[in-house]
Design a protein around this motif. Structure first.
Motif, PDB file in Angstrom:
ATOM      1  N   LEU A 316      40.585  84.627 -21.233  1.00 16.33           N
ATOM      2  CA  LEU A 316      41.691  84.653 -20.273  1.00 16.33           C
ATOM      3  C   LEU A 316      41.205  85.131 -18.906  1.00 16.33           C
ATOM      4  O   LEU A 316      41.608  84.587 -17.866  1.00 16.33           O
ATOM      5  N   ARG A 317      40.333  86.134 -18.909  1.00 15.31           N
ATOM      6  CA  ARG A 317      39.824  86.647 -17.631  1.00 15.31           C
ATOM      7  C   ARG A 317      39.030  85.571 -16.871  1.00 15.31           C
ATOM      8  O   ARG A 317      39.206  85.389 -15.669  1.00 15.31           O
ATOM      9  N   LYS A 318      38.176  84.850 -17.577  1.00 14.55           N
ATOM     10  CA  LYS A 318      37.398  83.799 -16.918  1.00 14.55           C
ATOM     11  C   LYS A 318      38.293  82.691 -16.376  1.00 14.55           C
ATOM     12  O   LYS A 318      38.068  82.174 -15.278  1.00 14.55           O
ATOM     13  N   THR A 319      39.314  82.339 -17.125  1.00 10.41           N
ATOM     14  CA  THR A 319      40.230  81.296 -16.675  1.00 10.41           C
ATOM     15  C   THR A 319      41.000  81.752 -15.437  1.00 10.41           C
ATOM     16  O   THR A 319      41.211  80.975 -14.495  1.00 10.41           O
ATOM     17  N   ASN A 320      41.436  83.003 -15.409  1.00  9.79           N
ATOM     18  CA  ASN A 320      42.121  83.542 -14.229  1.00  9.79           C
ATOM     19  C   ASN A 320      41.215  83.536 -13.004  1.00  9.79           C
ATOM     20  O   ASN A 320      41.647  83.187 -11.897  1.00  9.79           O
ATOM     21  N   GLU A 321      39.972  83.941 -13.198  1.00  6.11           N
ATOM     22  CA  GLU A 321      39.037  83.952 -12.071  1.00  6.11           C
ATOM     23  C   GLU A 321      38.800  82.550 -11.539  1.00  6.11           C
ATOM     24  O   GLU A 321      38.740  82.335 -10.320  1.00  6.11           O
ATOM     25  N   LEU A 322      38.665  81.582 -12.434  1.00  8.01           N
ATOM     26  CA  LEU A 322      38.459  80.207 -12.007  1.00  8.01           C
ATOM     27  C   LEU A 322      39.670  79.679 -11.253  1.00  8.01           C
ATOM     28  O   LEU A 322      39.536  79.006 -10.221  1.00  8.01           O
ATOM     29  N   ALA A 323      40.864  80.002 -11.724  1.00  4.37           N
ATOM     30  CA  ALA A 323      42.078  79.567 -11.043  1.00  4.37           C
ATOM     31  C   ALA A 323      42.182  80.180  -9.650  1.00  4.37           C
ATOM     32  O   ALA A 323      42.587  79.506  -8.687  1.00  4.37           O
ATOM     33  N   GLN A 324      41.826  81.453  -9.526  1.00  2.00           N
ATOM     34  CA  GLN A 324      41.859  82.096  -8.208  1.00  2.00           C
ATOM     35  C   GLN A 324      40.884  81.434  -7.246  1.00  2.00           C
ATOM     36  O   GLN A 324      41.182  81.241  -6.067  1.00  2.00           O
ATOM     37  N   GLN A 325      39.709  81.071  -7.752  1.00  2.00           N
ATOM     38  CA  GLN A 325      38.733  80.397  -6.905  1.00  2.00           C
ATOM     39  C   GLN A 325      39.252  79.049  -6.427  1.00  2.00           C
ATOM     40  O   GLN A 325      39.107  78.687  -5.254  1.00  2.00           O
ATOM     41  N   LEU A 326      39.874  78.312  -7.338  1.00  5.95           N
ATOM     42  CA  LEU A 326      40.398  76.998  -6.957  1.00  5.95           C
ATOM     43  C   LEU A 326      41.548  77.119  -5.973  1.00  5.95           C
ATOM     44  O   LEU A 326      41.673  76.304  -5.052  1.00  5.95           O
ATOM     45  N   GLU A 327      42.378  78.122  -6.134  1.00  2.00           N
ATOM     46  CA  GLU A 327      43.483  78.318  -5.196  1.00  2.00           C
ATOM     47  C   GLU A 327      42.966  78.622  -3.799  1.00  2.00           C
ATOM     48  O   GLU A 327      43.460  78.079  -2.803  1.00  2.00           O
ATOM     49  N   SER A 328      41.968  79.515  -3.706  1.00  2.00           N
ATOM     50  CA  SER A 328      41.415  79.854  -2.395  1.00  2.00           C
ATOM     51  C   SER A 328      40.734  78.657  -1.757  1.00  2.00           C
ATOM     52  O   SER A 328      40.816  78.443  -0.545  1.00  2.00           O
ATOM     53  N   ARG A 329      40.091  77.829  -2.552  1.00  2.00           N
ATOM     54  CA  ARG A 329      39.423  76.652  -1.997  1.00  2.00           C
ATOM     55  C   ARG A 329      40.416  75.604  -1.539  1.00  2.00           C
ATOM     56  O   ARG A 329      40.204  74.931  -0.528  1.00  2.00           O
ATOM     57  N   GLU A 330      41.511  75.467  -2.269  1.00  2.00           N
ATOM     58  CA  GLU A 330      42.513  74.496  -1.850  1.00  2.00           C
ATOM     59  C   GLU A 330      43.187  74.924  -0.557  1.00  2.00           C
ATOM     60  O   GLU A 330      43.634  74.096   0.228  1.00  2.00           O
ATOM     61  N   GLU A 331      43.275  76.247  -0.320  1.00  2.00           N
ATOM     62  CA  GLU A 331      43.812  76.724   0.949  1.00  2.00           C
ATOM     63  C   GLU A 331      42.893  76.357   2.100  1.00  2.00           C
ATOM     64  O   GLU A 331      43.345  76.043   3.190  1.00  2.00           O
ATOM     65  N   LEU A 332      41.590  76.414   1.853  1.00  7.21           N
ATOM     66  CA  LEU A 332      40.626  76.044   2.896  1.00  7.21           C
ATOM     67  C   LEU A 332      40.512  74.537   3.048  1.00  7.21           C
ATOM     68  O   LEU A 332      40.235  74.028   4.126  1.00  7.21           O
TER      69      LEU A 332
END
Length: 525
Positions: A316-332
């Protein structure tokens, strides 16, 4: 006597490929160099500071009253008139002796003699914190050439006691200046005293001449030697892992991509959003997070196997971290897609596939350990993660190792011995640098290093650490403390304060614990 001088001379000529003596072999002695008095040496370095002292002209001492008078010579009238001719000529011209007024001054070829001077140079060659005082007479070299800060000189002379007692135990009386590398002092950035390191970003080639950076480099050199000595003396084999690799050792870390496609103007390849997972959308990740969260809650309620709960929490922790990374990249990159069609075609790249700067050499070391036994690697690692912390940098040098047929306790003992060996090596070989850092930055350096060497490292289990953190009432942690979470830096720091030096047991996988602990310990050091 001749043989004794040869022995002394041999003590100050360790450099095989030059007749230049490294200043550390002179100033780093226990007696400060006093045992080398009278030895002729050649030293080279750059001028850190300089001072010129003018010599007073010779004064004629008149005889005291009552002493026997010196014999006097009769002076003729012609000699007296010759001494008065310039004065009489000036009077005649002023009174109108045929020349217009104001009178025309005749040019004379009188050249005032320059007073001799002595120049005192503080010369450093980067081998130690201290500098050597070099005394140069103006008859040997022009003061204007050798005095500017940053000037490079190569001087030959004899080591002598200072004429005036001061902080220097020994000085070099220069007899020859073999080389002078001049410098434009107006453009030389180190002419000012105590410049902040940040102000030298535009002059990075001069940073090693600052005492701080030079001391850090010497200590890093000593730590590198100590690292190799420790592992070589304890039966480890040094192996090199690739810097450019096609594997991501951690799976979810941010990596630097290595590609040659962006430099091909003919193809006009646009930099697009690239990720190691193909065909993944943010919505799918959020759905997976929800599903994994439900699984974790179910495992907690059922009080089932703790190992299954730990695995589910980690997933679950790895999946959350990956989702956060994708969210930040989509903002950029709004509207960026993660589909394979939108990615760069790496089949046309140099390696015909996607390549990275290595994050860790652990996977390579594990394969080497299966064949060679105990192995270690020491080299650069790269992470493209933005952190406002000195412990997380884009490029770092990491010690990693793998031990075959060893238990976790063995790995922890190795880490403890390694840290103590590093501290002891620094105290033995870098005392000048440590004293400099103590005066400039932290006065507790020596005490802390000695404490690490003499202390026993306390070891507690992961469960004990969590129980200790749960009992804390005077501090609110950012991450809630519960069994199964990964202990953060904040948690480990607080446990360290509670229990001094502690190794956390039971949360790492296999012998890879050693590399993580060594990295942590090296950062703390």
């Amino acid at each position: 006597m001749a043989s004794q001088e040869a022995v002394v001379a041999a003590m100050v000529t360790p450099f095989k490929y030059s007749n230049r003596v490294v200043l550390r072999t002179i100033l780093g002695r226990g007696d400060g160099g006093l045992g080398l008095l009278g030895v002729r040496v050649v030293v080279g370095g750059w001028v850190r500071s300089a001072k010129e002292v003018k010599k007073e002209p010779a004064v004629v001492v008149q005889p005291d009253v009552g002493s026997s008078p010196l014999p006097q010579r009769d002076v003729s009238c012609v000699e007296i008139l010759q001494t008065r001719i310039p004065f009489l000529r000036s009077i005649i011209r002023v009174l109108g002796g045929g020349d217009s007024y104001p009178p025309h001054r005749e040019k004379t070829d009188i050249v005032l003699p320059k007073l001799p001077s002595t120049v005192f140079l503080q010369v450093s060659d980067g081998s130690c914190v201290a500098s050597l005082k070099v005394v140069v007479e103006s008859t040997i070299a022009s003061p204007g050439q050798i005095m500017p800060t940053g000037t490079c000189i190569l001087a030959e002379g004899v080591l002598k006691l200072p004429a005036v007692e001061g902080k220097h135990a020994i000085e070099l009386q220069a007899e020859k200046i073999l080389h002078i590398g001049t410098v434009d002092q107006e453009k030389y950035p180190l002419s000012k005293k105590r410049l902040p390191i940040g102000s030298l970003r535009d002059f990075s080639h001069f940073k090693p001449r600052t005492t701080t950076v030079a001391s850090v480099m010497r200590m890093r050199d000593a730590l590198t030697h100590a690292t190799h000595n420790f592992f070589q003396n304890n039966g480890f084999l040094y192996v090199q892992v690739p810097i450019i690799t096609t594997t991501d050792a951690e799976g979810f870390s941010e990596t630097f991509i290595v590609t040659t496609l962006l430099g091909k103007s003919a193809e006009k390849v646009e930099p697009k959003y690239v990720h190691e997972i193909e065909g993944v959308s943010l919505e799918a990740l959020k759905a997976a997070i929800k599903e994994k969260s439900n699984l974790v809650e179910e495992l907690k309620r059922s009080d089932s196997n703790k190992e299954a709960l730990v695995a589910a929490l980690r997933d679950l922790r790895k999946t959350n971290e990956l989702a956060q990374q994708l969210e930040s990249r989509e903002e950029l990159h709004p509207g960026a897609s993660l589909n394979k069609a939108d990615e760069i075609n790496f089949s046309e790249d140099f390696f015909s596939r996607q390549a990275y700067l290595t994050v860790s050499g652990r996977l390579h070391l594990q394969s080497y350990a299966c064949s060679l036994g105990n192995v270690y690697s020491f080299g650069p690692r790269f992470r493209a993660e933005r952190h406002e912390s000195m412990k997380h940098v884009a490029e770092m040098w990491m010690v990693e190792l793998e031990m075959a047929f060893s238990q976790l306790e063995d790995a922890m003992t190795c880490a403890e011995d390694f840290l103590k060996f590093l501290c002891k090596s620094v105290l033995e070989n870098c005392m000048g640098e440590i004293n400099f850092f103590s005066k400039r930055f932290d006065k507790t350096n020596v005490d802390r290093l000695q404490s690490i060497i003499s202390s026993s490292f306390e070891r507690i289990s992961y469960t004990q650490a969590v129980d200790a953190l749960k009992q804390v009432t005077d501090n609110k942690f950012e991450t809630k403390v519960e069994w199964g979470i990964s202990l953060t830096e904040e948690h480990e720091t607080y446990v360290y304060i509670l229990r001094h030096l502690i190794f956390i047991i039971g949360w790492y996988e296999g012998s890879a614990v050693t590399s993580q602990l060594l990295l942590l310990l090296t950062i703390c050091l």
